[in-house]
Design a protein around this motif. Structure first.
Motif, mmCIF file in Angstrom:
data_model
loop_
_atom_site.group_PDB
_atom_site.id
_atom_site.type_symbol
_atom_site.label_atom_id
_atom_site.label_comp_id
_atom_site.label_asym_id
_atom_site.label_seq_id
_atom_site.Cartn_x
_atom_site.Cartn_y
_atom_site.Cartn_z
ATOM 1 N N LEU A 1 0.833 -1.208 0.000
ATOM 2 C CA LEU A 1 0.000 0.000 0.000
ATOM 3 C C LEU A 1 0.864 1.253 0.000
ATOM 4 C CD1 LEU A 1 -2.853 1.192 0.153
ATOM 5 C CD2 LEU A 1 -2.649 1.103 2.631
ATOM 6 N N ARG A 2 1.938 1.224 0.759
ATOM 7 C CA ARG A 2 2.849 2.369 0.802
ATOM 8 C C ARG A 2 3.490 2.594 -0.565
ATOM 9 N NH1 ARG A 2 8.403 2.747 4.136
ATOM 10 N NH2 ARG A 2 8.752 4.960 3.832
ATOM 11 N N ARG A 3 3.881 1.515 -1.228
ATOM 12 C CA ARG A 3 4.475 1.635 -2.555
ATOM 13 C C ARG A 3 3.465 2.190 -3.557
ATOM 14 N NH1 ARG A 3 6.349 -3.143 -6.617
ATOM 15 N NH2 ARG A 3 4.136 -3.564 -6.508
ATOM 16 N N ALA A 4 2.242 1.659 -3.544
ATOM 17 C CA ALA A 4 1.213 2.139 -4.473
ATOM 18 C C ALA A 4 0.853 3.591 -4.189
ATOM 19 C CB ALA A 4 -0.026 1.250 -4.377
ATOM 20 N N SER A 5 0.804 3.961 -2.913
ATOM 21 C CA SER A 5 0.497 5.355 -2.564
ATOM 22 C C SER A 5 1.587 6.302 -3.042
ATOM 23 C CB SER A 5 0.317 5.492 -1.048
ATOM 24 O OG SER A 5 -0.782 4.746 -0.618
ATOM 25 N N GLY A 6 2.837 5.898 -2.869
ATOM 26 C CA GLY A 6 3.944 6.720 -3.358
ATOM 27 C C GLY A 6 3.906 6.869 -4.872
ATOM 28 N N ALA A 7 3.579 5.790 -5.564
ATOM 29 C CA ALA A 7 3.477 5.844 -7.021
ATOM 30 C C ALA A 7 2.310 6.725 -7.449
ATOM 31 C CB ALA A 7 3.325 4.435 -7.586
ATOM 32 N N LEU A 8 1.180 6.621 -6.742
ATOM 33 C CA LEU A 8 0.026 7.467 -7.058
ATOM 34 C C LEU A 8 0.335 8.940 -6.810
ATOM 35 C CD1 LEU A 8 -3.103 5.506 -5.777
ATOM 36 C CD2 LEU A 8 -2.655 6.289 -8.100
ATOM 37 N N LEU B 1 9.301 6.912 -2.390
ATOM 38 C CA LEU B 1 8.962 5.802 -3.278
ATOM 39 C C LEU B 1 10.079 4.765 -3.298
ATOM 40 C CD1 LEU B 1 7.034 4.531 -5.319
ATOM 41 C CD2 LEU B 1 8.168 5.889 -7.094
ATOM 42 N N GLY B 2 11.322 5.209 -3.327
ATOM 43 C CA GLY B 2 12.458 4.292 -3.333
ATOM 44 C C GLY B 2 12.511 3.424 -2.086
ATOM 45 N N GLU B 3 12.231 4.033 -0.934
ATOM 46 C CA GLU B 3 12.208 3.250 0.313
ATOM 47 C C GLU B 3 11.094 2.211 0.292
ATOM 48 O OE1 GLU B 3 11.931 6.024 3.524
ATOM 49 O OE2 GLU B 3 13.998 6.713 3.267
ATOM 50 N N ALA B 4 9.927 2.608 -0.197
ATOM 51 C CA ALA B 4 8.807 1.670 -0.266
ATOM 52 C C ALA B 4 9.117 0.522 -1.225
ATOM 53 C CB ALA B 4 7.543 2.402 -0.696
ATOM 54 N N VAL B 5 9.723 0.851 -2.352
ATOM 55 C CA VAL B 5 10.060 -0.169 -3.344
ATOM 56 C C VAL B 5 11.083 -1.147 -2.779
ATOM 57 C CG1 VAL B 5 11.250 -0.477 -5.554
ATOM 58 C CG2 VAL B 5 9.408 1.189 -5.362
ATOM 59 N N ARG B 6 12.035 -0.660 -1.990
ATOM 60 C CA ARG B 6 13.059 -1.539 -1.408
ATOM 61 C C ARG B 6 12.500 -2.426 -0.295
ATOM 62 N NH1 ARG B 6 16.208 2.866 -2.551
ATOM 63 N NH2 ARG B 6 15.840 3.913 -0.585
ATOM 64 N N ARG B 7 11.469 -1.978 0.382
ATOM 65 C CA ARG B 7 10.925 -2.754 1.505
ATOM 66 C C ARG B 7 9.976 -3.867 1.070
ATOM 67 N NH1 ARG B 7 9.887 2.239 5.623
ATOM 68 N NH2 ARG B 7 12.073 2.482 6.213
ATOM 69 N N VAL B 8 9.384 -3.748 -0.094
ATOM 70 C CA VAL B 8 8.431 -4.760 -0.559
ATOM 71 C C VAL B 8 9.077 -6.145 -0.674
ATOM 72 C CG1 VAL B 8 7.035 -5.481 -2.548
ATOM 73 C CG2 VAL B 8 6.781 -3.188 -1.611
ATOM 74 N N PRO B 9 10.242 -6.292 -1.312
ATOM 75 C CA PRO B 9 10.822 -7.638 -1.404
ATOM 76 C C PRO B 9 11.146 -8.248 -0.039
ATOM 77 C CG PRO B 9 11.909 -6.163 -2.952
ATOM 78 C CD PRO B 9 11.018 -5.319 -2.100
ATOM 79 N N THR C 1 17.420 2.568 -11.115
ATOM 80 C CA THR C 1 17.640 4.000 -10.941
ATOM 81 C C THR C 1 17.136 4.489 -9.588
ATOM 82 O OG1 THR C 1 15.571 4.451 -12.094
ATOM 83 C CG2 THR C 1 17.602 4.494 -13.405
ATOM 84 N N LEU C 2 16.141 3.808 -9.029
ATOM 85 C CA LEU C 2 15.609 4.213 -7.713
ATOM 86 C C LEU C 2 16.489 3.697 -6.578
ATOM 87 C CD1 LEU C 2 11.722 3.911 -7.893
ATOM 88 C CD2 LEU C 2 13.132 5.945 -7.948
ATOM 89 N N GLU C 3 17.294 2.680 -6.835
ATOM 90 C CA GLU C 3 18.146 2.139 -5.788
ATOM 91 C C GLU C 3 19.200 3.147 -5.336
ATOM 92 O OE1 GLU C 3 19.704 -1.500 -7.322
ATOM 93 O OE2 GLU C 3 17.765 -2.504 -7.270
ATOM 94 N N ALA C 4 19.587 4.027 -6.243
ATOM 95 C CA ALA C 4 20.630 5.008 -5.921
ATOM 96 C C ALA C 4 20.068 6.203 -5.166
ATOM 97 C CB ALA C 4 21.313 5.474 -7.200
ATOM 98 N N VAL C 5 18.746 6.384 -5.192
ATOM 99 C CA VAL C 5 18.136 7.534 -4.514
ATOM 100 C C VAL C 5 18.044 7.256 -3.033
ATOM 101 C CG1 VAL C 5 16.067 8.981 -4.388
ATOM 102 C CG2 VAL C 5 16.807 8.074 -6.586
ATOM 103 N N ARG C 6 18.721 8.046 -2.233
ATOM 104 C CA ARG C 6 18.727 7.917 -0.767
ATOM 105 C C ARG C 6 18.543 9.282 -0.158
ATOM 106 N NH1 ARG C 6 19.013 2.381 0.581
ATOM 107 N NH2 ARG C 6 20.352 1.406 -0.909
ATOM 108 N N THR C 7 18.246 9.279 1.123
ATOM 109 C CA THR C 7 18.103 10.550 1.826
ATOM 110 C C THR C 7 19.417 11.238 2.016
ATOM 111 O OG1 THR C 7 18.239 9.388 3.940
ATOM 112 C CG2 THR C 7 16.044 9.902 3.079
#
Length: 179
Positions: A44-51, A119-127, A173-179
């Motif tokens: 849900l967090r990933r989909a919300s970030g994408a939306l 979005l990058g954090e959400a994408v990394r946490r899903v797996p 490309t999202l893996e390189a995006v960090r805070t």
């Protein structure tokens, strides 16, 4: 007389084993429920970030439409179609963020960097959440396959646990995006 005592001890020991196994199976099912809730929260967090990113004006219109449709489908999918919808969202994220230039351009926009980090954090946490859920399912299935568990119906009426299989590969490309 001593034969009856030994028989009683064996019956009690067997009953304790069955009780322990039923308790273990119950704990495994509770762990599956908790892992599924965590997975649902991450999806849900990933989909919300994408939306959020799709409805902002930061992306080009074609990318916004692709991302919006996939994210909306993932959020509204029924249980039977959830794995397919989440896989399609993963594919849409990889298509939209295939080029590093797209990510660099978004990062330079006001609020774009924060949206990409979220979005990058959400994408990394899903797996990780999916792996934890599937490991719990695998452990419960292993216990439920035992002959005594099936014979004495120690699982009760609990449904047979199902793994959550989806394409959860993150865009590079999202893996390189960090805070």
């Amino acid at each position: 007389m001593s034969t009856w005592i030994w028989i009683a001890l064996v019956v009690v020991a067997f009953g304790l084993y069955l009780s322990w196994t039923a308790g273990r199976l119950d704990r495994l099912h509770a762990r599956i429920d908790a892992a599924r809730a965590a997975l649902d929260a991450q999806l849900l967090r990933r989909a919300s970030g994408a939306l959020e990113l799709a409805t902002s004006t930061m992306l080009d219109p074609a990318a916004s439409i692709v991302l919006y449709q996939a994210a909306h489908a993932a959020r509204t999918a029924q249980d039977e179609q959830r794995e397919v919808a989440e896989s399609e969202l993963s594919q849409a994220l990889r298509a939209v963020f295939a080029e590093q230039e797209q990510v660099d351009e978004l990062t330079s926009l006001p609020g774009g960097g924060d949206a990409l980090v979220e979005l990058g954090e959400a994408v990394r946490r899903v797996p990780m959440a999916r792996r934890f859920h599937n490991d719990s399912v695998r452990a419960a299935r292993a216990v439920r396959r035992h002959r005594l568990v099936r014979l004495f119906r120690l699982a009760g009426r609990a449904p047979f646990p199902l793994a959550f299989e989806m394409d959860d590969e993150a865009p590079r490309t999202l893996e390189a995006v960090r805070t």
